[in-house]
Design an enzyme around this catalytic site. Structure first.
Site, PDB file in Angstrom:
ATOM      1  N   GLY C  29       0.934  -1.019   0.041  1.00 22.31           N
ATOM      2  CA  GLY C  29       0.356   0.370  -0.271  1.00 22.31           C
ATOM      3  C   GLY C  29       0.532   0.953  -0.296  1.00 22.31           C
ATOM      4  CG  ASN C  30       1.659   2.940  -2.608  1.00 22.19           C
ATOM      5  OD1 ASN C  30       0.542   3.311  -3.174  1.00 22.19           O
ATOM      6  ND2 ASN C  30       1.951   1.835  -2.477  1.00 22.19           N
ATOM      7  N   GLY C  47       8.959  -0.092  -0.037  1.00 30.04           N
ATOM      8  CA  GLY C  47       9.545  -1.103   0.275  1.00 30.04           C
ATOM      9  C   GLY C  47      10.060  -0.555   2.141  1.00 30.04           C
ATOM     10  CB  SER C  75       5.006   3.994  -3.869  1.00 27.08           C
ATOM     11  OG  SER C  75       4.732   2.866  -4.561  1.00 27.08           O
ATOM     12  CG  ASP C  77       2.044   0.253  -6.439  1.00 24.04           C
ATOM     13  OD1 ASP C  77       2.133  -0.456  -6.778  1.00 24.04           O
ATOM     14  OD2 ASP C  77       1.784   0.231  -5.400  1.00 24.04           O
ATOM     15  CG  HIS C  96      -2.479   0.594  -4.067  1.00 27.74           C
ATOM     16  ND1 HIS C  96      -2.979  -0.287  -4.715  1.00 27.74           N
ATOM     17  CD2 HIS C  96      -1.565  -0.449  -4.371  1.00 27.74           C
ATOM     18  CE1 HIS C  96      -2.864  -1.778  -5.293  1.00 27.74           C
ATOM     19  NE2 HIS C  96      -1.490  -1.005  -4.847  1.00 27.74           N
ATOM     20  CG  HIS C  98      -2.616  -5.232  -1.622  1.00 24.60           C
ATOM     21  ND1 HIS C  98      -2.020  -5.755  -1.415  1.00 24.60           N
ATOM     22  CD2 HIS C  98      -2.717  -4.090  -2.726  1.00 24.60           C
ATOM     23  CE1 HIS C  98      -0.679  -5.452  -2.495  1.00 24.60           C
ATOM     24  NE2 HIS C  98      -1.661  -4.688  -3.185  1.00 24.60           N
ATOM     25  CG  ASP C 121     -24.226   7.988   3.782  1.00 24.31           C
ATOM     26  OD1 ASP C 121     -25.560   9.583   3.533  1.00 24.31           O
ATOM     27  OD2 ASP C 121     -24.498   8.257   5.152  1.00 24.31           O
ATOM     28  CG  HIS C 159      -3.527  -4.809  -7.771  1.00 26.09           C
ATOM     29  ND1 HIS C 159      -2.903  -4.389  -8.769  1.00 26.09           N
ATOM     30  CD2 HIS C 159      -3.203  -4.477  -7.079  1.00 26.09           C
ATOM     31  CE1 HIS C 159      -1.507  -3.928  -8.036  1.00 26.09           C
ATOM     32  NE2 HIS C 159      -1.368  -4.045  -6.788  1.00 26.09           N
ATOM     33  CE1 TYR C 213     -21.938  12.956   9.141  1.00 24.09           C
ATOM     34  CE2 TYR C 213     -19.505  13.653   7.540  1.00 24.09           C
ATOM     35  CZ  TYR C 213     -21.079  12.648   8.845  1.00 24.09           C
ATOM     36  OH  TYR C 213     -19.306  12.011   9.368  1.00 24.09           O
TER      37      TYR C 213
END
Lengths: 218, 218, 218, 218
Positions: C29-30, C47, C75, C77, C96, C98, C121, C159, C213
């Site tokens: 993730g990132n 990493g 990253s 990505d 991003h 998982h 919402d 993914h 809201y």
């Protein structure tokens, strides 16, 4: 007007507790409480981070929703809380969450029968599911009032849950226990066909829990 | 009468541990221990918040349930703990929880076979399910005694679990491992048909775990 | 070149938040953000352990991915984040992950319909699933752009997920809420057949959430 | 003999990390590492609480399992760790857990195909399941060696998992990611029929992850 300090602190603590218990994420959910003598309601502000909330961020309104104190806008769910307080003088605390397991039953418009002694203890009856209501006017409050039975909790179809109690703390207990029993019931329903407890057995647990349990006798 | 300080602390720690391990929520569940020499039992007070419990809040009673020390009322489940202590002199600690995965089996009146080497290690046998018993008199204690096998745990139909050990700490280990193996077994049962280990294999794991495992040999 | 300190801190906080919320494990993730005025992007280094990340470890690049500041490699990505920033000038933050429940839908190439008011919402529309794309060139960015609808989130087949917002904080909110609603929907799908909300109802919730809201009106 | 301080600390940290990540409970599981130059292995002591472990509690043995340093008995799983170190000179760290989702596949004697890009990234191949092996002699080590493919992890039927890496830290990463992907795959298998990635796609992800990912290029 004097701010109900003690209640404000209780409502703040109930809001922190639903976050720490994992019943809400980000800005979802809210806890409130009412001071019947002064006619004041304390509720979480709208759309603010739980982990940054301070007691003084709570919003104080009257029972018509007019802000009396507080820097922020109240939760957009305030009208539903007010509706409950106005129609049920026995209720002093209300909590709304989208807790996952309970809401999975709500998504299916499905009540939770008294499968477990813990449901008999705390709720004493099936936890009903209010049919889908939109967010206009008093639709949600009316649905809650109509379907609310003796259990201090209702499911809201495709939406989430409301729980109630004499205090914000009591509503918190119902919210935590609702998710806990919903999880166990969900897990059992995946493996087999649980059966509800007979009404006679439900009464035994409910009566013990509401008479001999806890420290009220001392 | 002298308070069993060491035991009180152990029982307090076991109560904190079941809360921190997520086996109980709000006020549910309880841990106790017995001091056989003095004939005293230490147990959690009824209906109190786990995160505010102090060692001195634990309640001390004799084996008939008469309070000997402590400011609070004992857990309403005290009679079941006492029944076990009176009928099983080898047991020194008892824990009761409604932990979700284990209780999902209990809700279906379904024992947990020895599917995993971890079940063979700790329990050495199928974890039985006691048929539904109400909360009157010794019904629950009698059911537990009747169905308890060699495993230091039983499921209670539509209710929860009890675990046992020579000490509160040992009962805690059984409570944590029971929920852990119940979760893995539940997940596997959703995907396929696991098979229990043959009795001969169960013995290999149980014997290793109860002879060469841990630090008792040093 | 001046480092966008405020943005760097926001991106760092969003990276910490996805870790603390359990949306990512180890190095997966990132989160990133863009400073449109200066044409700079800030992103997590590749990493590295979340629990050791400091604000100054964030990597700053231009919109072509050339490193402008920072000790570490960005990253892997990054190209997908850049592609989104270049083609969607309204987006200021991208995340991003998982996260498990959302990715379980992605693994099945299955969108998440508007089953819940919470989906209405925050997302206002079905959360689409981008067909499988490999990690070469702009394949992933192109797929995301093609399938992205009005919801600030997409699933990526086999993914994970990408979420978007005007700021890294807004993308974080979408990432947390996506996993939360994915979990509730998953649980309900195991028990029955939920039905999506009608489009008219979806609009009511989305409009309330995006007008009354929060604290923007004060 | 000089104690390998750096390795001892790494092994201790890996043991703490599997506990904090929820991969083990109570005393289950263990992490080890090897110092090839000195021929020494460092491993968790048997049956001790994770939250009380100190670096100096780690046990140091030679590759035949003879204790070289440490006050405690080593994990009873030491022989399996030694077998792996003796037969795979590329492996420097080994971790054993009963993490729930991965073990639910193991309980069914079922490998985990490369359903997700995250599996392709870290494991590069299906995660195989070693058929049931008892705890006698080298049965478990032999099974692991026989079934171990290129992925740094194996499932052990009806038992748990072993993961491997060049260092204890790398084995930890495999253990955390294994449970993470096992959970997502499990959730998807409950809702539908996921399909493995084609071998060609698996290679793309594995190669990117093992060449351009992380900070090794700087």
């Amino acid at each position: 007007m004097k701010i109900p300090e003690q209640l404000r602190r209780e409502v703040w603590e109930a809001n922190l507790a639903i976050y720490r218990a994992g019943l809400v994420t980000m800005h979802s959910g809210n806890a409130s409480g009412v001071d019947r003598r002064r006619g004041l309601v304390v509720i979480k502000p709208s759309g603010m981070d739980y982990d940054k909330l301070r007691s003084e961020d709570m919003v104080v309104t009257d029972l018509e929703g007019r802000k009396v104190s507080g820097r922020w806008q109240p939760s957009v769910d305030l009208p539903h809380h007010l509706y409950i307080y106005k129609h049920r003088p026995d209720i002093g605390g209300v909590i709304h969450t989208h807790s996952n397991y309970a809401t999975s039953f709500a998504l299916l418009n499905r009540p939770i029968p008294v499968y477990l002694t813990a449901i008999a203890d705390e709720f004493g009856a099936e936890i009903p599911c209010v049919p889908y209501a939109d967010n206009q006017g008093d639709h949600m409050g009316e649905g809650i009032l109509k379907y609310m039975g003796n259990a201090p909790a209702v499911l809201l179809a495709q939406h989430g849950v409301f729980t109630f109690g004499a205090t914000p703390r009591a509503a918190l207990k119902a919210a935590v226990m609702l998710e806990d029993v919903a999880k166990t019931c969900h897990l059992a329903l995946l493996l087999g066909k649980p059966r509800p407890l007979p009404a006679k057995e439900v009464r035994k647990w409910y009566e013990r829990y509401h008479t001999t349990y806890g420290q009220t006798r001392r």
